[in-house]
Design a protein around this motif. Sequence first.
Motif, PDB file in Angstrom:
ATOM      1  N   ILE A 240       7.682   5.077  -1.157  1.00 43.88           N
ATOM      2  CA  ILE A 240       7.376   5.285  -2.826  1.00 43.88           C
ATOM      3  C   ILE A 240       8.909   4.963  -2.907  1.00 43.88           C
ATOM      4  N   ALA A 241       9.739   5.585  -2.122  1.00 49.40           N
ATOM      5  CA  ALA A 241      10.841   5.953  -2.548  1.00 49.40           C
ATOM      6  C   ALA A 241      12.026   4.865  -1.756  1.00 49.40           C
ATOM      7  N   VAL A 242      11.535   4.526  -0.669  1.00 47.33           N
ATOM      8  CA  VAL A 242      12.059   4.017   0.352  1.00 47.33           C
ATOM      9  C   VAL A 242      12.238   2.416  -0.209  1.00 47.33           C
ATOM     10  N   LYS A 243      10.254   1.970  -0.741  1.00 45.89           N
ATOM     11  CA  LYS A 243      10.626   1.400  -1.078  1.00 45.89           C
ATOM     12  C   LYS A 243      11.264   0.614  -2.454  1.00 45.89           C
ATOM     13  N   GLU A 244      11.422   2.100  -3.472  1.00 44.36           N
ATOM     14  CA  GLU A 244      12.451   1.672  -4.674  1.00 44.36           C
ATOM     15  C   GLU A 244      13.610   1.146  -4.340  1.00 44.36           C
ATOM     16  N   TYR A 245      14.509   2.236  -2.990  1.00 43.89           N
ATOM     17  CA  TYR A 245      15.161   2.023  -2.500  1.00 43.89           C
ATOM     18  C   TYR A 245      15.380   0.650  -2.505  1.00 43.89           C
ATOM     19  N   ALA A 246      14.817  -0.283  -1.308  1.00 43.70           N
ATOM     20  CA  ALA A 246      14.650  -1.334  -0.475  1.00 43.70           C
ATOM     21  C   ALA A 246      15.068  -2.829  -1.824  1.00 43.70           C
ATOM     22  N   LEU A 247      14.799  -2.331  -2.963  1.00 45.86           N
ATOM     23  CA  LEU A 247      14.801  -3.336  -4.269  1.00 45.86           C
ATOM     24  C   LEU A 247      16.701  -3.386  -4.291  1.00 45.86           C
ATOM     25  N   THR A 248      17.501  -2.225  -3.513  1.00 46.05           N
ATOM     26  CA  THR A 248      18.567  -1.841  -4.769  1.00 46.05           C
ATOM     27  C   THR A 248      19.424  -2.798  -3.927  1.00 46.05           C
ATOM     28  N   LEU A 249      18.722  -3.471  -2.476  1.00 47.24           N
ATOM     29  CA  LEU A 249      19.848  -3.496  -1.025  1.00 47.24           C
ATOM     30  C   LEU A 249      19.884  -5.260  -1.623  1.00 47.24           C
ATOM     31  N   PRO A 250      21.167  -5.791  -1.449  1.00 44.60           N
ATOM     32  CA  PRO A 250      21.669  -6.500  -1.042  1.00 44.60           C
ATOM     33  C   PRO A 250      20.350  -8.345  -1.000  1.00 44.60           C
ATOM     34  N   HIS A 251      20.145  -8.797  -1.597  1.00 43.42           N
ATOM     35  CA  HIS A 251      19.126 -10.351  -1.079  1.00 43.42           C
ATOM     36  C   HIS A 251      17.492  -9.481  -0.921  1.00 43.42           C
ATOM     37  N   VAL A 252      17.795  -8.312  -1.445  1.00 41.70           N
ATOM     38  CA  VAL A 252      16.252  -8.078  -1.433  1.00 41.70           C
ATOM     39  C   VAL A 252      15.429  -8.591  -2.586  1.00 41.70           C
ATOM     40  N   VAL A 253      13.951  -9.081  -2.651  1.00 41.95           N
ATOM     41  CA  VAL A 253      13.744 -10.135  -3.842  1.00 41.95           C
ATOM     42  C   VAL A 253      12.613  -9.513  -4.314  1.00 41.95           C
ATOM     43  N   VAL A 254      11.786  -8.812  -3.653  1.00 35.96           N
ATOM     44  CA  VAL A 254      10.712  -8.005  -3.563  1.00 35.96           C
ATOM     45  C   VAL A 254      10.281  -6.638  -2.343  1.00 35.96           C
ATOM     46  N   SER A 255       9.786  -5.761  -2.499  1.00 36.78           N
ATOM     47  CA  SER A 255       9.537  -4.864  -1.678  1.00 36.78           C
ATOM     48  C   SER A 255       8.052  -4.188  -2.163  1.00 36.78           C
ATOM     49  N   GLU A 256       6.583  -3.768  -1.120  1.00 35.78           N
ATOM     50  CA  GLU A 256       5.588  -3.627  -1.575  1.00 35.78           C
ATOM     51  C   GLU A 256       5.848  -2.560  -0.902  1.00 35.78           C
ATOM     52  N   ASN A 257       4.766  -1.580  -1.184  1.00 37.76           N
ATOM     53  CA  ASN A 257       3.948  -0.722  -0.085  1.00 37.76           C
ATOM     54  C   ASN A 257       2.788  -0.973   0.211  1.00 37.76           C
ATOM     55  N   TYR A 258       2.265  -0.642   1.338  1.00 35.66           N
ATOM     56  CA  TYR A 258       0.641  -0.968   1.287  1.00 35.66           C
ATOM     57  C   TYR A 258       0.187   0.421   2.713  1.00 35.66           C
ATOM     58  N   ALA A 259      -1.515   0.597   2.027  1.00 37.29           N
ATOM     59  CA  ALA A 259      -1.997   2.052   3.658  1.00 37.29           C
ATOM     60  C   ALA A 259      -1.686   1.190   4.445  1.00 37.29           C
ATOM     61  N   TYR A 260      -1.917   0.004   5.417  1.00 31.98           N
ATOM     62  CA  TYR A 260      -2.068  -0.572   6.491  1.00 31.98           C
ATOM     63  C   TYR A 260      -0.957  -1.665   6.233  1.00 31.98           C
ATOM     64  N   MET A 261      -0.040  -1.757   6.805  1.00 27.61           N
ATOM     65  CA  MET A 261       0.402  -3.460   6.899  1.00 27.61           C
ATOM     66  C   MET A 261      -0.263  -4.240   7.715  1.00 27.61           C
ATOM     67  N   CYS A 262      -0.839  -3.404   9.069  1.00 29.97           N
ATOM     68  CA  CYS A 262      -1.243  -4.350   9.841  1.00 29.97           C
ATOM     69  C   CYS A 262      -2.695  -5.403   9.424  1.00 29.97           C
ATOM     70  N   SER A 263      -3.263  -4.562   8.855  1.00 27.11           N
ATOM     71  CA  SER A 263      -4.651  -4.984   8.786  1.00 27.11           C
ATOM     72  C   SER A 263      -4.505  -6.646   8.173  1.00 27.11           C
ATOM     73  N   THR A 264      -5.977  -7.448   7.745  1.00 31.41           N
ATOM     74  CA  THR A 264      -5.324  -8.777   7.193  1.00 31.41           C
ATOM     75  C   THR A 264      -4.852  -8.451   5.935  1.00 31.41           C
ATOM     76  N   PRO A 265      -5.439  -7.660   5.330  1.00 32.47           N
ATOM     77  CA  PRO A 265      -4.896  -7.408   3.273  1.00 32.47           C
ATOM     78  C   PRO A 265      -3.673  -7.422   3.447  1.00 32.47           C
ATOM     79  N   GLY A 266      -2.371  -6.237   4.709  1.00 35.33           N
ATOM     80  CA  GLY A 266      -1.436  -6.020   4.386  1.00 35.33           C
ATOM     81  C   GLY A 266      -0.883  -7.359   5.421  1.00 35.33           C
ATOM     82  N   GLN A 267      -1.675  -8.072   5.671  1.00 35.26           N
ATOM     83  CA  GLN A 267      -0.480  -9.394   6.464  1.00 35.26           C
ATOM     84  C   GLN A 267      -0.751 -10.496   5.888  1.00 35.26           C
ATOM     85  N   ASN A 268      -1.860 -10.047   4.256  1.00 37.37           N
ATOM     86  CA  ASN A 268      -1.874 -11.458   3.074  1.00 37.37           C
ATOM     87  C   ASN A 268      -1.099 -11.164   2.552  1.00 37.37           C
ATOM     88  N   MET A 269      -0.659  -9.855   2.269  1.00 35.23           N
ATOM     89  CA  MET A 269       0.728  -9.774   1.511  1.00 35.23           C
ATOM     90  C   MET A 269       1.677 -10.275   1.388  1.00 35.23           C
TER      91      MET A 269
END
Lengths: 144, 681
Positions: free
Chosen positions: B38-67
């Motif tokens: 969660i800290a990494v996700k929130e940190y990402a939002l402070t970086l230049p050009h980052v407009v969206v930051s999300e976290n998910y249990a398994y990014m490689c799963s179909t719902p993760g890829q759909n995100m």
Amino acid sequence: MADEWKPKIIGIICNWCSYAGADGAGSARTQYPPDVRIVRVMCTGRIDTLFVLKAFADGADGVLVSGCHFGDCHYLAGNYKAAKRMFLVKSVMQNMGLEHKRFRMTFVSASEGAKWAVVINDVINTVKEIGPSPIAAERKRRGL
Amino acid sequence: MVYSGKKASESNEAPVEPRIGVFICHCGTNIAGSLDVIAVKEYALTLPHVVVSENYAYMCSTPGQNMIHDAIEKDHLTGIVVAACTPRLHEPTFRTATANGGLNPFRFEMANIRDQGSWVHMHDWDGGTEKAKDAVRIAVAKATMLEDLYPMAVPVEHRAMVIGAGVAGIQTSMDLAKAGIETYLIEKEPTIGGRMSQLDKTFPTLDCSQCILSPKMAEAGRMPGIKLYTLAEVEAVEGYIGAFDVTIRRHARGVLTPDEAAARGIVGGGCTGCGDCSQVCPVVRPNSWEFGMAPRKAIYIQHAQVVPLIYTIDFDACVKCGLCETACGTKKAIDLNMEDELFTIKVGTVILATGYETFPIEEKSEWGYKLYDNVISSLEFERLICASGPTIGHLIRPSDGETPKSVGFVLCAGSRDNTGIGKPYCSRFCCMYSLKHAHQVIEKIPGCRAYIFYMDIRSFGKAYEEFYYRIQEEGAKFIRGRVAQIQELPNKNLLVVAEDTLLGMPVEIEVDLVVLAAAVQPTAETEVVRRLFGVSCSADKWLLEAHPKLDPCGTTTAGVYLAGVCQGPKDIPDTVAQAEGAASAASIPIHSGQVELEPYYAQCVEKLCAGCGMCVGQCPYSALSMIVADDGRTVMTVTAAKCKGCGTCGGFCPGGAIRMQHFTSPQILAQIDAFFLGGEQ
């Protein structure tokens, strides 16, 4: 100790041997300190001496370049060429007022996860012994 | 890769402000259990050009890829960063997801926070979290600079090459040939068949090895789709998937095949395998195929079932007396002045099947191999017990030719051995063949005792455990413990000194014959071939598969595949299964007709190129050359299809005139700057 100095070290490493070796250390859950950040390139042959010197100019406490063992390069001889080129780094480091030991070139194969952990530990300990980069201190003093 | 679109040169839209989406994977608890996602996700939002930051249990799963898919559309992203495992595992997955979302797949960058993050800093929550934040910052810095790239499609030759003609190479070649692919089968020995042809019987079915292999050898030898080259070795390799140029050295055989004879205008000539030449040859040498236990002439075949059935002259032994030439008569098959031949074959894909050899057990001097006559290796046992072997299947002790009344089988002879002399790994098939050997002595020699000295019995395959019970019931004696020493007694019997770890006491057993189940290791040629094709190896020098679970036949060199024991110890069923897998994998690019190469090739920025030409010598693939540009200046140019994207030229160019796509100097410097100089808003 919360305020213990943590060195900032960058590792520029090749995709085929050292990056795979670093992944191997992970698969084996070999533990080492988290002070090295990684930039991946396809071959150590890609590494311009400029990249290493820019890292030092930015205030790097240490720079690690790591690739395949000689004879094992995925692109035949990129690691030989990189190793030759990296001699230049050391001579420029002298002019920058930096200790040679802050720079290291190593050879870690895809199957040497355990060696990767040893290399990382060694690089961190060496840099810790030398202490913070004078360039980093100067940048901090000037508020850069 | 599903993405296809316009060429890079056609893209000339105005540069847009980067909009980066960052996705942090938990990998269950693999990442989330060791650092603060969660800290990494929130940190990402402070970086230049980052407009969206999300976290998910398994990014490689179909719902993760759909995100990723959904965010590209909703937030008009120009770059994607996934912080997860390693690009070596899931870069293709997320590139596909990026492309499915409508973005060029090369606008994806991965931050490795698992394999090189949470897994190696499992007990350092804060340190691991900080490192993950930095890894994301470095990845975002690169992602803001990524551009649309388009894979190059290269045609694939409708031909394959298999190197090594043991059972793995034979199976692979036959599968490829049956699939309509012209296949070159390269073997260093005068005949195909490999190790399996030296075996007497195979476990656990006890069928005769030659009986099941010989028909396959013969079929492979006459299949029109297979071009067989024996006594041949790979000398050089150039090219890449789709178009490998492999230079073969064919050693002088001294004997012409009927085809070769016809090509020389000798009508009805060439070797028919009659053997008249061998009968008159005055030179006798040990037959290495029989481990020196049988003689052969200087002109010879290794055994009766050789494929091709063509005699071979051992030019190291031949005295060129010419008797064979006379005996051959009108067939005129013999050419005592034949020389090695070099030729190049272009193929689309290559399968390595270079097999194994046995570890030199004489290095473990405590067992007395090569010191004591009656200590033999398992392969020597195979020849001695084989009906077509040097003793016509009568097992004898080498010292006096007597039939042994007791035989000791020493397992793990050099395997599972961390002393530095042996091999740390399990050679995997020795337990089973030693059980088979015990069965053979009990069956063939009434009253003969079989002692099996073992550390563990690993009967891992289908019907293997049942076979183990069967040998126990047949009366083989099992002694658990590594053999410490073998001593020769004055009557040439052997005293096997071991510890019985079940009884907890030392044992000494006198036997007539000892058979050492030697560890296996890659062949010396494997190392040569591996380097020629740029294939990695494991710490034990076995060839390294692309992924141990998900790509067991592939390698990290596109278009090069593995079959059989060269990849690691395997029994015959596993070898054949992998050989079929390798044939299937190698046929996919061939049947597709073309492959897409990653567009990581070099480009010359002509206005920066001073024409010094120093890069040309740096390129290992001769992809660079100097040309005269439109303005009359001499500049470098890249043949993209030859370039493999190592970047050695780009790392060297004194003027910074070479652009390595996807690894440009500005992109790499941006990553370095991002780490040291920060980048938080």
